[in-house]
Design a protein around this motif. Sequence first.
Motif, PDB file in Angstrom:
ATOM      1  N   LEU A 289       7.746   5.742   2.784  1.00 58.41           N
ATOM      2  CA  LEU A 289       8.930   6.042   1.970  1.00 58.41           C
ATOM      3  C   LEU A 289       8.560   6.713   0.650  1.00 58.41           C
ATOM      4  N   SER A 290       7.482   6.271   0.025  1.00 55.74           N
ATOM      5  CA  SER A 290       7.085   6.889  -1.249  1.00 55.74           C
ATOM      6  C   SER A 290       6.573   8.312  -1.027  1.00 55.74           C
ATOM      7  N   THR A 291       5.983   8.586   0.127  1.00 62.75           N
ATOM      8  CA  THR A 291       5.558   9.951   0.445  1.00 62.75           C
ATOM      9  C   THR A 291       6.768  10.873   0.529  1.00 62.75           C
ATOM     10  N   VAL A 292       7.785  10.435   1.283  1.00 56.88           N
ATOM     11  CA  VAL A 292       8.993  11.253   1.429  1.00 56.88           C
ATOM     12  C   VAL A 292       9.696  11.421   0.089  1.00 56.88           C
ATOM     13  N   GLU A 293       9.847  10.315  -0.624  1.00 57.19           N
ATOM     14  CA  GLU A 293      10.631  10.338  -1.856  1.00 57.19           C
ATOM     15  C   GLU A 293       9.943  11.101  -2.980  1.00 57.19           C
TER      16      GLU A 293
ATOM     17  N   PHE B 159       0.865  -1.177   0.000  1.00 59.42           N
ATOM     18  CA  PHE B 159       0.000   0.000   0.000  1.00 59.42           C
ATOM     19  C   PHE B 159       0.899   1.222   0.000  1.00 59.42           C
ATOM     20  N   ASP B 160       0.991   1.897  -1.154  1.00 59.98           N
ATOM     21  CA  ASP B 160       1.826   3.091  -1.259  1.00 59.98           C
ATOM     22  C   ASP B 160       0.958   4.276  -1.660  1.00 59.98           C
ATOM     23  N   ILE B 161       1.599   5.390  -2.046  1.00 60.51           N
ATOM     24  CA  ILE B 161       0.801   6.583  -2.333  1.00 60.51           C
ATOM     25  C   ILE B 161      -0.037   6.429  -3.605  1.00 60.51           C
ATOM     26  N   GLU B 162       0.376   5.557  -4.509  1.00 57.51           N
ATOM     27  CA  GLU B 162      -0.458   5.308  -5.688  1.00 57.51           C
ATOM     28  C   GLU B 162      -1.723   4.548  -5.297  1.00 57.51           C
TER      29      GLU B 162
ATOM     30  N   ARG C 133      17.374  16.661   4.168  1.00 64.39           N
ATOM     31  CA  ARG C 133      18.655  16.384   4.816  1.00 64.39           C
ATOM     32  C   ARG C 133      19.034  14.913   4.766  1.00 64.39           C
ATOM     33  N   ILE C 134      18.059  14.041   4.882  1.00 65.76           N
ATOM     34  CA  ILE C 134      18.337  12.610   5.023  1.00 65.76           C
ATOM     35  C   ILE C 134      18.156  11.903   3.680  1.00 65.76           C
ATOM     36  N   THR C 135      18.983  10.906   3.424  1.00 60.63           N
ATOM     37  CA  THR C 135      18.848  10.127   2.186  1.00 60.63           C
ATOM     38  C   THR C 135      17.804   9.036   2.393  1.00 60.63           C
ATOM     39  N   MET C 136      17.276   8.512   1.300  1.00 61.79           N
ATOM     40  CA  MET C 136      16.260   7.467   1.412  1.00 61.79           C
ATOM     41  C   MET C 136      16.842   6.210   2.053  1.00 61.79           C
ATOM     42  N   GLY C 137      18.109   5.906   1.744  1.00 62.49           N
ATOM     43  CA  GLY C 137      18.737   4.737   2.353  1.00 62.49           C
ATOM     44  C   GLY C 137      18.855   4.884   3.853  1.00 62.49           C
ATOM     45  N   GLU C 138      19.248   6.062   4.321  1.00 67.72           N
ATOM     46  CA  GLU C 138      19.351   6.303   5.767  1.00 67.72           C
ATOM     47  C   GLU C 138      17.975   6.203   6.419  1.00 67.72           C
TER      48      GLU C 138
ATOM     49  N   ILE D  42       6.718  12.982  -2.840  1.00 64.91           N
ATOM     50  CA  ILE D  42       6.023  14.236  -2.552  1.00 64.91           C
ATOM     51  C   ILE D  42       6.990  15.309  -2.060  1.00 64.91           C
ATOM     52  N   PHE D  43       7.879  14.934  -1.115  1.00 65.18           N
ATOM     53  CA  PHE D  43       8.767  15.921  -0.509  1.00 65.18           C
ATOM     54  C   PHE D  43      10.088  16.082  -1.257  1.00 65.18           C
ATOM     55  N   LYS D  44      10.731  14.983  -1.601  1.00 66.32           N
ATOM     56  CA  LYS D  44      12.011  15.087  -2.304  1.00 66.32           C
ATOM     57  C   LYS D  44      11.830  15.289  -3.807  1.00 66.32           C
ATOM     58  N   GLY D  45      11.018  14.457  -4.423  1.00 63.15           N
ATOM     59  CA  GLY D  45      10.857  14.502  -5.876  1.00 63.15           C
ATOM     60  C   GLY D  45       9.927  15.588  -6.368  1.00 63.15           C
ATOM     61  N   LEU D  46       9.076  16.142  -5.464  1.00 61.62           N
ATOM     62  CA  LEU D  46       8.141  17.215  -5.833  1.00 61.62           C
ATOM     63  C   LEU D  46       7.270  16.839  -7.029  1.00 61.62           C
ATOM     64  N   GLU D  47       6.822  15.590  -7.073  1.00 58.38           N
ATOM     65  CA  GLU D  47       6.067  15.133  -8.245  1.00 58.38           C
ATOM     66  C   GLU D  47       4.720  15.832  -8.379  1.00 58.38           C
ATOM     67  N   ILE D  48       4.053  16.109  -7.233  1.00 58.02           N
ATOM     68  CA  ILE D  48       2.792  16.846  -7.307  1.00 58.02           C
ATOM     69  C   ILE D  48       3.066  18.307  -7.633  1.00 58.02           C
ATOM     70  N   ALA D  49       4.037  18.898  -6.956  1.00 54.94           N
ATOM     71  CA  ALA D  49       4.350  20.321  -7.140  1.00 54.94           C
ATOM     72  C   ALA D  49       4.711  20.644  -8.579  1.00 54.94           C
ATOM     73  N   GLU D  50       5.350  19.693  -9.264  1.00 52.58           N
ATOM     74  CA  GLU D  50       5.776  19.917 -10.644  1.00 52.58           C
ATOM     75  C   GLU D  50       4.891  19.190 -11.651  1.00 52.58           C
ATOM     76  N   ASN D  51       3.740  18.688 -11.172  1.00 50.87           N
ATOM     77  CA  ASN D  51       2.761  18.017 -12.028  1.00 50.87           C
ATOM     78  C   ASN D  51       3.384  16.861 -12.810  1.00 50.87           C
ATOM     79  N   ARG D  52       4.148  16.027 -12.087  1.00 45.93           N
ATOM     80  CA  ARG D  52       4.789  14.865 -12.708  1.00 45.93           C
ATOM     81  C   ARG D  52       4.369  13.561 -12.038  1.00 45.93           C
ATOM     82  N   PHE D  53       3.320  13.595 -11.242  1.00 47.42           N
ATOM     83  CA  PHE D  53       2.892  12.416 -10.489  1.00 47.42           C
ATOM     84  C   PHE D  53       2.301  11.370 -11.426  1.00 47.42           C
ATOM     85  N   THR D  54       2.644  10.114 -11.192  1.00 49.54           N
ATOM     86  CA  THR D  54       2.120   9.021 -12.010  1.00 49.54           C
ATOM     87  C   THR D  54       1.454   7.970 -11.132  1.00 49.54           C
ATOM     88  N   VAL D  55       0.470   7.294 -11.702  1.00 55.25           N
ATOM     89  CA  VAL D  55      -0.198   6.169 -11.061  1.00 55.25           C
ATOM     90  C   VAL D  55      -0.214   5.021 -12.054  1.00 55.25           C
ATOM     91  N   ASN D  56       0.380   3.915 -11.659  1.00 58.46           N
ATOM     92  CA  ASN D  56       0.502   2.750 -12.547  1.00 58.46           C
ATOM     93  C   ASN D  56       1.168   3.120 -13.880  1.00 58.46           C
TER      94      ASN D  56
END
Length: 450
Positions: free
Chosen positions: A315-319, A158-161, A231-236, A321-335
């Motif tokens: 993790l997908s929310t952080v990566e 269950f992720d953001i998509e 500040r934090i990487t996804m791996g951390e 929405i916050f890091k990738g700015l997919e909504i902010a830049e209108n680049r969000f994808t579903v499936n």
Amino acid sequence: MAKQPLLKGLISYDVMESIRNTNEWLGASARAMASYPAFAMIPHPMFRLMSAWGHVTERSFSRMVIKPDWNIPAIAGPDGQDHVVYVDKELKADFGDLIHFRVARREPMARKILLVAPMSGHYATLLRSTVTSLLPDAEVYVTDWHNARDIPVSKGKFDIEDYTQYLADFMRHLGPDLNVIAVCQPAPLALAATAMLAETEPKAQPKTLTLIGGPINPDAAATEVTDFGNRITMGELEYHVIQQVGFKYPGTGRLVYPGLAQLASFISMNAETHTKAFMDKILADARGEGSESDRHNKFYDEYLAVMDMTAEFYLSTVERIFKGLEIAENRFTVNGKQVDIGKITDVAIMTVEGGKDDISAPGQCVAALDLCTGVPEQKKQQHLEEDAGHYGIFAGRSWRLNIRPLVLDFIDEQLEGPQEAPSKPRRRRGGKNGDGALPGIADDDRKMPV
């Protein structure tokens, strides 16, 4: 996601649960020992203090694994009678239900509202006061997300998509006369779900979409939350906070961001205020001035009740929405298919922000209006409640006195049909008469992030 070391997540999860359980037991033991009748013969305040500490400690740590009840009070009707409120499950799904607050012996209201509750560590009951304030004037539905620890691994991810698809399904089920209000975390995904329907099923779109304190564009205004994300990487992040549900719950082995870890983060953001609140409560109980239904217990019974989020959702929310700015830049994808927010044309959009919101600062939510390029300017509104913090814009005095009436007026304007409007989105600023909280419990002084 990277693979967790064998049993590392399970052991860490059960260690946290063991610490919680031990503190609950210590509190119960202290309360029982200090309340022993024989000690009444010794007039020393230590025993009263020890009993009060034990009672507050036991109650606090036990609340952390209990889902709060809705306990919605009866609604007063025009006939002078109270109308009891029932909580019905409108739709059931693996990771969340759509619930309806049915008011007994009342005809359906013209306003139909879907409150999209956040999935950020607390249960949907966080919106209890919001629901209570809307029920006299509307049919109210809420997304009731499930605790990930109780969902077997066999139910899948269950992720953001998936979250976005759930919202689209709920909107589709409730029909085109729906008014959606998304509070904080789900605001960008509610916008995406509306865009999905706008492109594939225009007739299933809601009539209005109100976004309250949501991170549409986290980079628009820096906060402690956005600074942490950058500040934090996804791996951390995965290594330090993701764990596997322990052996006690049905979701054993599921990768989650534990609610107890989230709670520790919440408290650390304003530790001094929380420490003072608990010291005051212990002293009040020792003096015999505390009660089960005082302000402290009402607030912390909800605040301490936390739920686990699936690792992939967190993790997908952080990566994305916050890091990738997919909504902010209108680049969000579903499936794999892009969700174009510009496709929204017939939905009226309103944003609400708090001037003192340090979780989703002013500027982050109103960014939605610029993304909705297909929506006429007369269908856009924005409101800044200058003196309100994060909690106050949807549940405090600011919500009750200023914001709620504006949102209902906004909904009614769409029910009444097209209105003459200025060429730019209407800006409404909220005032000095509502900072948003009961005395002693400020909207944002105890950090109820959502």
